[in-house]
Design a protein around this motif. Sequence first.
Motif, PDB file in Angstrom:
ATOM      1  N   LYS A 218       0.829  -1.216   0.000  1.00 26.64           N
ATOM      2  CA  LYS A 218       0.000   0.000   0.000  1.00 26.64           C
ATOM      3  C   LYS A 218       0.863   1.266   0.000  1.00 26.64           C
ATOM      4  O   LYS A 218       0.644   2.171  -0.806  1.00 26.64           O
ATOM      5  CB  LYS A 218      -0.924   0.021   1.240  1.00 26.64           C
ATOM      6  CG  LYS A 218      -1.804  -1.209   1.355  1.00 26.64           C
ATOM      7  CD  LYS A 218      -2.611  -1.211   2.634  1.00 26.64           C
ATOM      8  CE  LYS A 218      -1.787  -1.315   3.901  1.00 26.64           C
ATOM      9  NZ  LYS A 218      -1.046  -2.591   4.061  1.00 26.64           N
ATOM     10  N   SER A 219       1.852   1.312   0.892  1.00 32.04           N
ATOM     11  CA  SER A 219       2.689   2.530   0.969  1.00 32.04           C
ATOM     12  C   SER A 219       3.461   2.722  -0.329  1.00 32.04           C
ATOM     13  O   SER A 219       3.697   3.855  -0.771  1.00 32.04           O
ATOM     14  CB  SER A 219       3.681   2.431   2.132  1.00 32.04           C
ATOM     15  OG  SER A 219       3.007   2.271   3.341  1.00 32.04           O
ATOM     16  N   THR A 220       3.863   1.608  -0.930  1.00 34.70           N
ATOM     17  CA  THR A 220       4.597   1.672  -2.196  1.00 34.70           C
ATOM     18  C   THR A 220       3.717   2.317  -3.273  1.00 34.70           C
ATOM     19  O   THR A 220       4.195   3.135  -4.070  1.00 34.70           O
ATOM     20  CB  THR A 220       4.999   0.248  -2.614  1.00 34.70           C
ATOM     21  OG1 THR A 220       5.746  -0.327  -1.547  1.00 34.70           O
ATOM     22  CG2 THR A 220       5.813   0.222  -3.889  1.00 34.70           C
TER      23      THR A 220
ATOM     24  N   ILE B 123      -2.560  10.278   3.105  1.00 34.96           N
ATOM     25  CA  ILE B 123      -2.549   9.770   4.487  1.00 34.96           C
ATOM     26  C   ILE B 123      -2.279   8.271   4.463  1.00 34.96           C
ATOM     27  O   ILE B 123      -3.120   7.481   4.016  1.00 34.96           O
ATOM     28  CB  ILE B 123      -3.896  10.045   5.192  1.00 34.96           C
ATOM     29  CG1 ILE B 123      -4.291  11.516   5.031  1.00 34.96           C
ATOM     30  CG2 ILE B 123      -3.808   9.669   6.676  1.00 34.96           C
ATOM     31  CD1 ILE B 123      -5.646  11.854   5.611  1.00 34.96           C
ATOM     32  N   ASP B 124      -1.109   7.899   4.913  1.00 33.20           N
ATOM     33  CA  ASP B 124      -0.785   6.467   4.965  1.00 33.20           C
ATOM     34  C   ASP B 124      -1.188   5.942   6.342  1.00 33.20           C
ATOM     35  O   ASP B 124      -1.147   6.670   7.324  1.00 33.20           O
ATOM     36  CB  ASP B 124       0.717   6.272   4.739  1.00 33.20           C
ATOM     37  CG  ASP B 124       1.035   4.849   4.298  1.00 33.20           C
ATOM     38  OD1 ASP B 124       0.102   4.016   4.230  1.00 33.20           O
ATOM     39  OD2 ASP B 124       2.217   4.572   4.009  1.00 33.20           O
ATOM     40  N   ASP B 125      -1.563   4.670   6.390  1.00 34.08           N
ATOM     41  CA  ASP B 125      -1.949   4.037   7.661  1.00 34.08           C
ATOM     42  C   ASP B 125      -3.053   4.806   8.383  1.00 34.08           C
ATOM     43  O   ASP B 125      -2.894   5.247   9.533  1.00 34.08           O
ATOM     44  CB  ASP B 125      -0.710   3.853   8.549  1.00 34.08           C
ATOM     45  CG  ASP B 125       0.183   2.751   7.981  1.00 34.08           C
ATOM     46  OD1 ASP B 125      -0.353   1.694   7.600  1.00 34.08           O
ATOM     47  OD2 ASP B 125       1.407   2.945   7.891  1.00 34.08           O
ATOM     48  N   LEU B 126      -4.151   4.916   7.673  1.00 33.55           N
ATOM     49  CA  LEU B 126      -5.345   5.599   8.192  1.00 33.55           C
ATOM     50  C   LEU B 126      -5.776   5.043   9.551  1.00 33.55           C
ATOM     51  O   LEU B 126      -6.333   5.744  10.377  1.00 33.55           O
ATOM     52  CB  LEU B 126      -6.470   5.337   7.175  1.00 33.55           C
ATOM     53  CG  LEU B 126      -7.430   6.438   6.781  1.00 33.55           C
ATOM     54  CD1 LEU B 126      -6.745   7.746   6.531  1.00 33.55           C
ATOM     55  CD2 LEU B 126      -8.260   6.021   5.582  1.00 33.55           C
TER      56      LEU B 126
END
Length: 329
Positions: free
Chosen positions: A35-37, A131-134
Amino acid sequence: MNDPGPVGRGELLRSARELLAGGSVLFCGPAGIGKSTLLAALAGADGGGTVLRCAPAESDRRLPFVCLIDLLADVTDDVLARLPAPLRAALEAALLRGEHPTSDQSRLGVRLAVLQVLQLLSDRAPVTLVIDDLQWVDRPSAEVLAFVARRLTGDRLRVLAAERVPDGEQPLHRNLCPPDVAELPVPPLTPRDVARLLLRDNGVLLPHGSVLQIHQLADGNPFYALELGRAVLRSGVPESPGRPLPVPRRLRALLLDRLGELSERAQATLLLASAATRPSLTLLRAAGRPDAAEDLVAAERCDLAVADDDGIVRFRHPLIRAAIYAEAP
Ligand SMILES: Nc1ncnc2c1ncn2[C@@H]1O[C@H](COP(=O)(O)OP(=O)(O)OP(=O)(O)O)[C@@H](O)[C@H]1O
Ligand SMILES: [Mg+2]
């Protein structure tokens, strides 16, 4: 050197880019799926507009407004200066530049202030919040984001977000994105993509059989595949392709961090299940585990394994099974 971008995500990136042209996108999926990638590959790729970011860690969840502090870090004073004085005071308090907002009145002030800041910014150009890791956004920031998301439409404010959810489950925090948000589950990589990933990572072409084994055990998860690939190289490329893959200790610790919450009895039941080709409650009872059903309920609570309606035992991930097996004394 040019960044070659994520392996095997062309289609997903194309749809995300199209969706982002008029709305918000929320990637979801389990840990390590990429996801972050994807966020990194997309964020700011269209070049236009203002991009504000935050990527909270799990421990940030307890720190009030920390996400807001990160998101607004690059907003310049000339924007804040245009807020009405009471709203500016409330926002500065939340951003730890003044007294912390505790009353309902000041909390409303913070929400209105953030709404106005984003409106002011979006008068100039569209705003994207990345927003990563909501799932780790602290509660006070989440309340502000939900408030803002209900009031700004996709042409002014877009959210590009990622949320970690167990395999196949839906995200719980889509309310932090404007209502037109598109949920994009991130699928496993194909065997071919895992082969490319490993080649890129190691610069060594692993035998096809090893790649297939890694793909199967990782279930297409790039993080697990990378860890397994590195462990294979460390321990020497297997000559007999059928040999079980080494599960690196770091990965074992990560996968089994909740194993310790189970009773010794339940752990022993899981160990037995991990050794069976087709584990089932019937088989486990016949093998001397009369409380197998109860043990599996506990294992399900720890997200390790589950017994389905037919009594078939399924591990949450093939690697969890391999890691439990590898823990055998
Ligand atoms: N498509 C890809 N191509 C190349 N490398 C990838 C790809 N997807 C993931 N990776 C690599 O796999 C690892 C895990 O990816 P990433 O951090 O993006 O996962 P994640 O879904 O954000 O996980 P988490 O839920 O733990 O935050 C990273 O090392 C990343 O570089
Ligand atoms: Mg991530």
